[in-house]
Design a protein around this motif. Structure first.
Motif, PDB file in Angstrom:
ATOM      1  N   ASP A  21       1.006  -1.168   0.092  1.00  0.00           N
ATOM      2  CA  ASP A  21      -0.049  -0.035   0.056  1.00  0.00           C
ATOM      3  C   ASP A  21       0.875   1.366   0.129  1.00  0.00           C
ATOM      4  O   ASP A  21       0.042   2.523   0.139  1.00  0.00           O
ATOM      5  N   GLY A  22       2.207   1.247   0.066  1.00  0.00           N
ATOM      6  CA  GLY A  22       3.117   2.158  -0.212  1.00  0.00           C
ATOM      7  C   GLY A  22       3.537   2.605   1.170  1.00  0.00           C
ATOM      8  O   GLY A  22       4.266   3.876   1.381  1.00  0.00           O
ATOM      9  N   LEU A  23       2.883   2.365   2.282  1.00  0.00           N
ATOM     10  CA  LEU A  23       3.165   2.860   3.951  1.00  0.00           C
ATOM     11  C   LEU A  23       4.732   2.681   3.969  1.00  0.00           C
ATOM     12  O   LEU A  23       5.421   3.381   4.448  1.00  0.00           O
ATOM     13  N   ARG A  24       5.398   1.499   3.915  1.00  0.00           N
ATOM     14  CA  ARG A  24       6.723   1.290   4.097  1.00  0.00           C
ATOM     15  C   ARG A  24       7.549   2.287   3.234  1.00  0.00           C
ATOM     16  O   ARG A  24       8.524   2.902   3.917  1.00  0.00           O
ATOM     17  N   SER A  25       7.314   2.378   2.017  1.00  0.00           N
ATOM     18  CA  SER A  25       8.192   3.402   1.085  1.00  0.00           C
ATOM     19  C   SER A  25       7.944   4.745   1.741  1.00  0.00           C
ATOM     20  O   SER A  25       8.830   5.755   1.755  1.00  0.00           O
ATOM     21  N   TYR A  26       6.714   5.179   2.350  1.00  0.00           N
ATOM     22  CA  TYR A  26       6.717   6.289   2.655  1.00  0.00           C
ATOM     23  C   TYR A  26       7.247   6.613   4.072  1.00  0.00           C
ATOM     24  O   TYR A  26       7.938   7.796   4.305  1.00  0.00           O
ATOM     25  N   VAL A  27       7.298   5.634   4.871  1.00  0.00           N
ATOM     26  CA  VAL A  27       8.239   5.730   5.993  1.00  0.00           C
ATOM     27  C   VAL A  27       9.547   6.047   5.848  1.00  0.00           C
ATOM     28  O   VAL A  27      10.203   6.768   6.388  1.00  0.00           O
ATOM     29  N   LEU A  28      10.114   5.127   4.839  1.00  0.00           N
ATOM     30  CA  LEU A  28      11.695   5.342   4.374  1.00  0.00           C
ATOM     31  C   LEU A  28      11.812   6.752   3.847  1.00  0.00           C
ATOM     32  O   LEU A  28      12.847   7.282   4.244  1.00  0.00           O
ATOM     33  N   SER A  29      11.019   7.068   3.028  1.00  0.00           N
ATOM     34  CA  SER A  29      10.966   8.619   2.554  1.00  0.00           C
ATOM     35  C   SER A  29      10.911   9.550   3.619  1.00  0.00           C
ATOM     36  O   SER A  29      11.739  10.529   3.473  1.00  0.00           O
ATOM     37  N   LEU A  30      10.261   9.659   4.499  1.00  0.00           N
ATOM     38  CA  LEU A  30      10.222  10.255   5.588  1.00  0.00           C
ATOM     39  C   LEU A  30      11.459  10.439   6.386  1.00  0.00           C
ATOM     40  O   LEU A  30      12.081  11.568   6.915  1.00  0.00           O
ATOM     41  N   PHE A  31      12.123   9.325   6.655  1.00  0.00           N
ATOM     42  CA  PHE A  31      13.371   9.275   7.283  1.00  0.00           C
ATOM     43  C   PHE A  31      14.650   9.994   6.275  1.00  0.00           C
ATOM     44  O   PHE A  31      15.468  10.617   6.764  1.00  0.00           O
ATOM     45  N   LEU A  32      14.412   9.969   5.111  1.00  0.00           N
ATOM     46  CA  LEU A  32      15.286  10.607   4.172  1.00  0.00           C
ATOM     47  C   LEU A  32      15.071  12.260   4.257  1.00  0.00           C
ATOM     48  O   LEU A  32      16.220  12.721   4.193  1.00  0.00           O
ATOM     49  N   ASN A  33      13.892  12.567   4.409  1.00  0.00           N
ATOM     50  CA  ASN A  33      13.742  14.098   4.698  1.00  0.00           C
ATOM     51  C   ASN A  33      13.774  14.560   6.025  1.00  0.00           C
ATOM     52  O   ASN A  33      14.145  15.831   6.133  1.00  0.00           O
ATOM     53  N   LEU A  34      13.341  13.882   6.938  1.00  0.00           N
ATOM     54  CA  LEU A  34      13.601  14.288   8.389  1.00  0.00           C
ATOM     55  C   LEU A  34      14.998  13.954   8.980  1.00  0.00           C
ATOM     56  O   LEU A  34      15.405  12.778   8.673  1.00  0.00           O
ATOM     57  N   LYS A  35      15.559  14.793   9.409  1.00  0.00           N
ATOM     58  CA  LYS A  35      16.671  14.371  10.161  1.00  0.00           C
ATOM     59  C   LYS A  35      16.830  13.309  11.388  1.00  0.00           C
ATOM     60  O   LYS A  35      17.472  12.565  11.468  1.00  0.00           O
ATOM     61  N   LYS A  36      15.729  13.688  12.226  1.00  0.00           N
ATOM     62  CA  LYS A  36      15.375  12.546  13.136  1.00  0.00           C
ATOM     63  C   LYS A  36      14.046  12.969  13.810  1.00  0.00           C
ATOM     64  O   LYS A  36      13.425  13.868  13.554  1.00  0.00           O
ATOM     65  N   SER A  37      13.460  11.754  14.326  1.00  0.00           N
ATOM     66  CA  SER A  37      12.072  11.896  14.665  1.00  0.00           C
ATOM     67  C   SER A  37      11.757  11.036  15.741  1.00  0.00           C
ATOM     68  O   SER A  37      12.338   9.714  15.634  1.00  0.00           O
ATOM     69  N   THR A  38      10.832  10.858  16.575  1.00  0.00           N
ATOM     70  CA  THR A  38      10.231  10.044  17.306  1.00  0.00           C
ATOM     71  C   THR A  38       9.018   8.994  16.688  1.00  0.00           C
ATOM     72  O   THR A  38       8.641   9.660  15.624  1.00  0.00           O
TER      73      THR A  38
END
Length: 106
Positions: A21-38
């Motif tokens: 459904d694209g969720l895994r790729s979306y999470v991975l792309s978030l980590f590319l764009n965000l430097k750090k996150s909880t």
């Protein structure tokens, strides 16, 4: 013996292949764009596009951290949430994998 980088690349490819459904790729792309996150910050961002529970996000982040090995985790004290960030040495690998699958990193 295969290098750690090539093993991570293989695991990353399999992880993205199972993304229905694209969720895994979306999470991975978030980590590319965000430097750090909880996990809570990621959950707030993800729920704008996907109907997913906080525990599902936490589970996925835990899997990416432990099995794929591309995330770094840091915890200031036992009272603060764990902060995850993408290891810089794998940013180019992740970017190329996402783009080869036709996923924009935005």
């Amino acid at each position: 013996m295969a290098s750690i980088r090539s093993k991570i690349k293989d695991r990353l490819e399999k992880f993205i292949e199972l993304d229905v459904d694209g969720l895994r790729s979306y999470v991975l792309s978030l980590f590319l764009n965000l430097k750090k996150s909880t996990v809570d910050e990621l959950h707030q961002t993800i729920t704008k596009r996907y109907d997913v529970s906080r525990s599902a996000v936490a589970s996925m982040v835990g899997y990416i951290h432990s099995k794929l090995g591309i995330l770094r985790s840091h915890k200031e004290s036992y009272k603060t949430p764990t902060v995850y960030s993408l290891k810089e040495e794998y940013a180019d690998l992740l970017k190329s994998e996402l783009s080869s699958k036709g996923i924009a990193s935005s």
